[in-house]
Design a protein around this motif. Structure first.
Motif, short mmCIF file in Angstrom:
data_model
loop_
_atom_site.label_atom_id
_atom_site.label_comp_id
_atom_site.label_asym_id
_atom_site.label_seq_id
_atom_site.Cartn_x
_atom_site.Cartn_y
_atom_site.Cartn_z
N SER A 24 0.82 -1.21 0.00
CA SER A 24 0.00 0.00 0.00
C SER A 24 0.86 1.26 0.00
CB SER A 24 -0.94 0.00 1.20
OG SER A 24 -1.83 -1.08 1.11
N VAL A 25 1.95 1.24 0.74
CA VAL A 25 2.85 2.40 0.76
C VAL A 25 3.43 2.62 -0.64
CG1 VAL A 25 5.09 3.21 1.61
CG2 VAL A 25 3.41 2.30 3.21
N SER A 26 3.80 1.56 -1.32
CA SER A 26 4.32 1.68 -2.69
C SER A 26 3.28 2.29 -3.62
CB SER A 26 4.76 0.32 -3.22
OG SER A 26 5.84 -0.18 -2.48
N GLU A 27 2.03 1.88 -3.44
CA GLU A 27 0.94 2.44 -4.26
C GLU A 27 0.79 3.95 -4.01
OE1 GLU A 27 -2.72 0.36 -3.59
OE2 GLU A 27 -1.85 -1.57 -4.18
N VAL A 28 0.89 4.35 -2.76
CA VAL A 28 0.75 5.77 -2.43
C VAL A 28 1.87 6.57 -3.09
CG1 VAL A 28 0.76 7.49 -0.58
CG2 VAL A 28 -0.38 5.30 -0.23
N THR A 147 6.47 6.36 12.84
CA THR A 147 6.30 5.12 13.59
C THR A 147 4.92 5.14 14.19
OG1 THR A 147 8.66 5.03 14.10
CG2 THR A 147 7.20 3.71 15.47
N LYS A 148 4.15 4.11 13.83
CA LYS A 148 2.78 4.02 14.30
C LYS A 148 2.44 2.56 14.53
CE LYS A 148 -0.62 7.45 13.17
NZ LYS A 148 -1.53 8.01 12.21
N SER A 149 1.47 2.35 15.40
CA SER A 149 0.98 1.00 15.65
C SER A 149 0.13 0.56 14.46
CB SER A 149 0.15 0.96 16.93
OG SER A 149 -0.47 -0.29 17.07
N VAL A 150 0.32 -0.68 14.02
CA VAL A 150 -0.46 -1.19 12.90
C VAL A 150 -1.94 -1.30 13.26
CG1 VAL A 150 1.47 -2.42 11.85
CG2 VAL A 150 0.00 -3.60 13.48
N PHE A 154 -5.61 -1.13 10.73
CA PHE A 154 -6.36 -2.37 10.46
C PHE A 154 -7.59 -2.45 11.36
CE2 PHE A 154 -2.21 -3.62 8.80
CZ PHE A 154 -2.57 -4.30 7.65
N THR A 155 -8.65 -3.03 10.83
CA THR A 155 -9.83 -3.30 11.65
C THR A 155 -9.57 -4.58 12.43
OG1 THR A 155 -10.93 -4.66 9.97
CG2 THR A 155 -11.35 -2.27 9.90
N LYS A 156 -10.47 -4.92 13.32
CA LYS A 156 -10.29 -6.13 14.12
C LYS A 156 -10.39 -7.39 13.25
CE LYS A 156 -15.10 -6.51 15.41
NZ LYS A 156 -16.07 -6.75 16.41
N ASP A 157 -10.95 -7.26 12.04
CA ASP A 157 -11.05 -8.39 11.11
C ASP A 157 -9.84 -8.50 10.20
OD1 ASP A 157 -13.59 -8.96 12.12
OD2 ASP A 157 -14.53 -7.53 10.73
N GLY A 158 -8.90 -7.58 10.31
CA GLY A 158 -7.69 -7.62 9.50
C GLY A 158 -7.80 -6.87 8.19
N VAL A 159 -8.84 -6.07 8.01
CA VAL A 159 -9.00 -5.29 6.79
C VAL A 159 -8.26 -3.97 6.95
CG1 VAL A 159 -10.66 -4.15 5.26
CG2 VAL A 159 -11.23 -6.36 6.29
N LEU A 160 -7.45 -3.65 5.95
CA LEU A 160 -6.68 -2.41 5.97
C LEU A 160 -7.60 -1.23 5.67
CD1 LEU A 160 -3.90 -0.96 6.06
CD2 LEU A 160 -3.78 -1.33 3.60
N VAL A 161 -7.55 -0.22 6.53
CA VAL A 161 -8.28 1.03 6.29
C VAL A 161 -7.32 1.92 5.50
CG1 VAL A 161 -9.52 2.96 7.34
CG2 VAL A 161 -9.49 0.72 8.48
N GLU A 162 -7.42 1.79 4.17
CA GLU A 162 -6.44 2.43 3.30
C GLU A 162 -6.43 3.95 3.40
OE1 GLU A 162 -5.31 0.64 -0.58
OE2 GLU A 162 -7.23 -0.41 -0.31
N GLY A 163 -7.58 4.54 3.63
CA GLY A 163 -7.64 6.00 3.71
C GLY A 163 -6.74 6.56 4.80
N LEU A 164 -6.72 5.90 5.95
CA LEU A 164 -5.87 6.36 7.05
C LEU A 164 -4.40 6.20 6.72
CD1 LEU A 164 -7.83 4.88 10.10
CD2 LEU A 164 -7.79 7.25 9.32
N LEU A 165 -4.05 5.06 6.12
CA LEU A 165 -2.66 4.82 5.75
C LEU A 165 -2.23 5.81 4.67
CD1 LEU A 165 -0.08 3.08 5.97
CD2 LEU A 165 -1.03 1.65 4.16
N TRP A 166 -3.06 6.02 3.67
CA TRP A 166 -2.73 6.95 2.60
C TRP A 166 -2.50 8.34 3.16
CZ3 TRP A 166 -3.25 6.80 -3.08
CH2 TRP A 166 -3.19 5.50 -3.58
N LYS A 167 -3.34 8.77 4.07
CA LYS A 167 -3.20 10.11 4.66
C LYS A 167 -1.86 10.23 5.38
CE LYS A 167 -5.31 11.46 8.42
NZ LYS A 167 -6.32 11.65 9.42
#
Length: 184
Positions: A24-28, A147-150, A154-167
């Motif tokens: 995801s970081v590479s995509e950003v 540096t941030k906690s993963v 991620f949601t509790k189901d393991g789905v990446l919340v891409e909007g937060l990571l992209w920001k």
């Protein structure tokens, strides 16, 4: 349709989490106009191919063992040398890098980015670093870190919340690319 584009990681698997984040970081970074520089990857592939060819020559040489002893010794020596070279490239140049880029088209800098990440085993702290691909260049900026906690991405189901990571990644890129304040 939305579930197909979701990126899901096994939260119990450290490598799965890091892989999803790195991808995801590479995509950003590439979405911001940076073009990936694959020269180092190509060099590694070339050296790996040479290693395989050396191993194949050693395996399928026409003569049997006592007669091909010197040839086998030479193949083993070359195998060790090229493997050592490959390990040196990985250790000293690539390090934890997930992406090397060319400079932005139309920019004044002559160096691209080196994006690297760390996610230590048994830790939830993901460290992302953006630095110059050529730190000795006059146009290289100081590296920036995040540096941030993963668990924040991620949601509790393991789905990446891409909007937060992209920001967060876009903010880090902006922090790296801003002009340093000049002192009088």
């Amino acid at each position: 349709m939305a579930s197909k584009s979701q990126k899901k990681a096994n939260l119990l698997d450290h490598n799965s989490i890091k892989h999803i984040l790195d991808e995801s970081v590479s995509e950003v970074v590439t979405s911001r106009g940076y073009v990936e520089n694959v020269k180092l990857s190509n060099v590694r592939l070339l050296i790996g191919s040479v290693i395989i060819i050396i191993a194949l020559f050693a395996q399928f040489y026409k003569k049997k063992f006592p007669e091909n002893r010197d040839f086998l010794i030479a193949c083993i020596a070359l195998y060790v040398i090229f493997n050592g070279l490959l390990q040196l490239i990985i250790y000293f140049k690539e390090k934890n890098a997930i992406l090397f880029t060319y400079p932005l088209a139309g920019s004044f800098t002559s160096t691209g980015l080196e994006v690297s990440s760390k996610l230590p085993r048994f830790s939830d702290l993901y460290t992302l670093t953006i630095a110059s691909a050529d730190p000795k260049s006059i146009s290289a900026n100081e590296p920036v870190h995040l540096t941030k906690s993963v668990t924040e991405w991620f949601t509790k189901d393991g789905v990446l919340v891409e909007g937060l990571l992209w920001k967060d990644v876009e903010a880090l890129i902006a922090q790296y690319t801003k002009e340093p304040k000049k002192s009088k």
